[in-house]
Design an enzyme around this catalytic site. Structure first.
Site, PDB file in Angstrom:
ATOM      1  N   SER A 153       0.827  -1.199   0.000  1.00 27.36           N
ATOM      2  CA  SER A 153       0.000   0.000   0.000  1.00 27.36           C
ATOM      3  C   SER A 153       0.868   1.258   0.000  1.00 27.36           C
ATOM      4  CB  SER A 153      -0.969  -0.048   1.183  1.00 27.36           C
ATOM      5  OG  SER A 153      -1.973   0.931   1.055  1.00 27.36           O
ATOM      6  N   ASP A 251      -9.839  -3.789  -5.666  1.00 26.46           N
ATOM      7  CA  ASP A 251      -9.096  -2.715  -5.007  1.00 26.46           C
ATOM      8  C   ASP A 251      -9.231  -1.450  -5.842  1.00 26.46           C
ATOM      9  OD1 ASP A 251      -7.279  -1.029  -3.770  1.00 26.46           O
ATOM     10  OD2 ASP A 251      -5.534  -2.316  -4.091  1.00 26.46           O
ATOM     11  N   HIS A 281      -7.987  -4.785  -1.314  1.00 26.03           N
ATOM     12  CA  HIS A 281      -6.824  -4.049  -0.841  1.00 26.03           C
ATOM     13  C   HIS A 281      -6.461  -4.520   0.565  1.00 26.03           C
ATOM     14  CE1 HIS A 281      -4.071  -0.613  -0.895  1.00 26.03           C
ATOM     15  NE2 HIS A 281      -4.320  -0.520   0.393  1.00 26.03           N
TER      16      HIS A 281
END
Length: 310
Positions: A153, A251, A281
């Site tokens: 991320s 995501d 995600h």
């Protein structure tokens, strides 16, 4: 494929966003309360906390040695958390799994967080630890071959930015970059990527929440037009290390990660993009207990082995 049923089950228990302001201190406390007890964590040969002395100051690190050996490849890991969440403890399980599956000594970076530390403090810490790891190679048992960087991320954002900084500085020892569902474009124009619209709601990370979650970073001097903030905006990607970009089907950030991989390939960089069906995600950090998602660690190992020392 639809979202994995185990993910759907947990998503169904989450409260709907209420639009109230985010409270970093409260959210960090909530994360800390969910950290696994030490006795429940994946055992390794040695896990030790240390301090890396870098150009940006002293940075806490945690070093994971998977097994007793004469020498190791090194993997420097940057945790996720929208630049204001996450810690050595919250992502300890990710670092342990990376160490066990890759056989590399993993150095997890406890970089400074927004909003307390303004941009580029966290990025400087990450880059500084990579250079420290190379300088301390002998004491770390480095075999002189792989020096990889990995992150999930916002940590994937730091991976891309560090790779670019190192290239521009002539620091050519980074051999690989591994990005798990990276956040690479902090300009959250929903017309820019289809995944921002297709996966806007109902999958954990919501498109409407991207700006609030990144506001602590952006409001602290990080300009979305700066390629060190939004690495997808870097014009010339030639000469960067080989890359593995792992994305999730459900995501909002999927398409920017895949575009980064495509642009790397077009620039002549050896890049692999691997989309995980049914995933959302954060799946490497949150759902790696599912075998089909734990596979991401094995894919990382194969990538490092297949490009060893390049």
């Amino acid at each position: 494929m639809t979202i994995h049923p185990e993910i759907a089950k947990i998503l169904g228990t989450l409260p709907a966003p209420d639009g109230s302001p985010l409270n970093p201190a409260a959210m960090r406390a909530g994360e800390a309360s969910q950290v696994l007890p030490l006795e429940d964590r994946l055992p390794l040969f040695l896990v030790e906390d240390a301090t890396a002395v870098t150009a940006s100051g002293e940075v806490p690190v945690r070093i994971y040695t998977p097994a007793e050996a004469d020498a190791y490849g090194l993997l420097v890991y940057f945790h996720g958390g929208a630049f204001f969440l996450g810690s050595l403890d919250t992502h300890d399980h990710v670092a342990r799994s990376l160490a066990r599956e890759t056989g590399h000594k993993v150095i997890s970076v406890g970089y400074r967080l927004a909003p307390e530390a303004a941009f580029p403090a966290g990025l400087d810490d990450c880059y500084g630890v990579v250079r420290w790891a190379a300088e301390q190679g002998a004491s770390l048992g480095w075999d002189g071959k792989n020096l990889a960087i990995a992150g999930d991320s916002s940590g994937g954002n730091f991976v891309a930015a560090v790779a670019a900084q190192a290239h521009d500085d002539g620091f050519d020892l980074i051999t690989h970059q591994v990005l798990f569902y990276p956040s690479l474009d902090l300009d959250f124009d929903v017309d820019r990527y289809a995944s921002l619209r297709e996966n806007a709601e109902g999958y954990g990370l919501e498109t409407a929440g991207l700006l609030p979650f990144n506001s602590f970073y952006l409001g602290n001097g990080a300009d979305p037009s700066d390629p060190l903030v939004s690495p997808i905006k870097r014009e010339d990607l030639a000469g960067l290390p080989p890359a593995l970009v792992i994305t999730a089907e459900y995501d909002p950030l999927r398409d920017e990660g895949e575009l980064y991989g495509q642009r790397l390939t077009e620039a002549g960089v050896d890049a692999t993009v691997s989309r995980y069906a049914g995933a959302n995600h954060g799946f490497v950090a949150n759902f790696s207990w599912l075998p089909e998602f734990y596979r991401a660690f094995g894919e990382t190992a194969a990538f490092l082995d297949g490009n060893a020392g390049q």
